[in-house]
Design a protein around this motif. Structure first.
Motif, short mmCIF file in Angstrom:
data_model
loop_
_atom_site.label_atom_id
_atom_site.label_comp_id
_atom_site.label_asym_id
_atom_site.label_seq_id
_atom_site.Cartn_x
_atom_site.Cartn_y
_atom_site.Cartn_z
N ARG A 45 -55.29 -48.45 42.44
CA ARG A 45 -55.75 -49.16 43.60
C ARG A 45 -55.63 -50.62 43.43
O ARG A 45 -55.18 -51.44 44.25
CB ARG A 45 -57.23 -48.95 43.79
N ASP A 46 -55.90 -50.96 42.07
CA ASP A 46 -55.80 -52.61 42.02
C ASP A 46 -54.57 -53.14 41.71
O ASP A 46 -54.16 -54.32 41.99
CB ASP A 46 -56.39 -52.86 40.55
N PHE A 51 -52.76 -50.52 48.89
CA PHE A 51 -54.34 -51.06 49.14
C PHE A 51 -54.48 -52.43 49.63
O PHE A 51 -55.53 -52.56 50.12
CB PHE A 51 -55.02 -50.79 47.88
N VAL A 52 -53.74 -53.12 49.51
CA VAL A 52 -54.01 -54.70 49.98
C VAL A 52 -54.52 -54.80 51.07
O VAL A 52 -55.60 -55.55 51.24
CB VAL A 52 -52.46 -55.61 49.86
N PRO A 53 -53.93 -54.31 52.26
CA PRO A 53 -54.96 -54.47 53.71
C PRO A 53 -56.35 -53.78 53.38
O PRO A 53 -57.14 -54.43 54.18
CB PRO A 53 -53.88 -53.80 54.62
N TYR A 54 -56.52 -52.81 52.87
CA TYR A 54 -57.85 -52.09 52.91
C TYR A 54 -58.78 -53.05 51.99
O TYR A 54 -60.00 -53.26 52.53
CB TYR A 54 -57.46 -50.83 52.32
N LYS A 55 -58.34 -53.70 50.97
CA LYS A 55 -59.26 -54.46 50.00
C LYS A 55 -59.52 -55.64 50.91
O LYS A 55 -60.70 -56.16 50.65
CB LYS A 55 -58.44 -54.85 48.84
N GLU A 56 -58.57 -56.24 51.47
CA GLU A 56 -58.91 -57.43 52.33
C GLU A 56 -60.13 -57.30 53.36
O GLU A 56 -60.52 -58.33 53.99
CB GLU A 56 -57.69 -58.08 52.90
N GLY A 61 -60.67 -48.00 49.98
CA GLY A 61 -59.29 -47.31 49.86
C GLY A 61 -59.34 -45.93 49.54
O GLY A 61 -58.46 -45.30 48.92
N ILE A 62 -60.63 -45.30 50.04
CA ILE A 62 -60.27 -43.60 50.28
C ILE A 62 -60.71 -43.21 51.41
O ILE A 62 -61.26 -43.74 52.32
CB ILE A 62 -61.57 -43.19 48.93
N VAL A 72 -48.11 -43.82 47.02
CA VAL A 72 -49.69 -43.80 47.44
C VAL A 72 -49.54 -44.03 48.67
O VAL A 72 -48.98 -45.05 49.54
CB VAL A 72 -50.43 -44.81 46.79
N THR A 73 -50.57 -43.67 49.65
CA THR A 73 -50.75 -43.55 50.69
C THR A 73 -52.11 -43.52 51.32
O THR A 73 -52.79 -42.65 50.59
CB THR A 73 -49.81 -42.81 51.82
N LEU A 74 -52.36 -44.31 52.19
CA LEU A 74 -54.04 -43.71 52.81
C LEU A 74 -53.92 -43.10 54.32
O LEU A 74 -55.04 -42.93 54.95
CB LEU A 74 -54.78 -45.06 52.59
N GLU A 75 -52.92 -42.62 54.62
CA GLU A 75 -52.89 -42.09 55.82
C GLU A 75 -52.86 -40.48 55.66
O GLU A 75 -51.51 -40.04 55.12
CB GLU A 75 -51.40 -42.73 56.60
#
Length: 101
Positions: A45-46, A51-56, A61-62, A72-75
Motif C-alpha cells: 500500500r505504501d 493507492f495514491v488517489p485513495y490515500k490522498e 485502500g481496502i 494491484v487494483t481496488l476495483e
C-alpha cells in the motif's frame, strides 16, 4: 489465485467477501486479525501507485486485490466481481469523515 485484503468492519470488504465465499480463485486476508497481514498489506500500500488517489482522499485502500501477476487494483470489476452499488445505496462508511471506505 487473487488475494483480497480487507477487514470485517469495512462495508465494501464485507460486500466483496460475500461474493468470493466458496470461490477457489480468491483468498481473503483480514488485515485486522494478524499484525503480519497488516504489515504485508502496508508494504505494498505504501509503495504501489494504485493507492495514491485513495490515500490522498484519506481512504485506507481496502478491499485491495492482488492478482497473480502482482498487479494491484481496488476495483472489484477488474477481478470479475460486482461493483459497490449496493453498499453505496446503504450509505455505510468506514472513513472517519463519513465520506466512504
Amino acid at each position: 489465485m487473487i488475494k483480497v485484503y480487507g477487514m470485517p468492519s469495512c462495508p465494501y470488504c464485507a460486500y466483496v467477501k460475500k461474493q468470493i465465499e466458496g470461490n477457489k480463485n480468491f483468498v481473503y486476508y483480514d488485515i485486522g486479525s494478524d499484525v503480519h497481514l497488516l504489515h504485508e498489506f502496508l508494504e505494498f500500500r505504501d509503495h504501489d501507485p494504485a493507492f495514491v488517489p485513495y490515500k490522498e482522499e484519506g481512504d485506507v485502500g481496502i478491499p485491495a486485490f492482488v492478482l497473480e501477476n502482482g498487479k494491484v487494483t481496488l476495483e472489484p470489476s477488474e477481478v470479475g466481481l460486482h461493483s459497490y452499488s449496493e453498499v453505496l445505496k446503504a450509505k455505510k462508511s468506514c472513513r472517519l469523515d463519513g465520506k466512504g471506505c
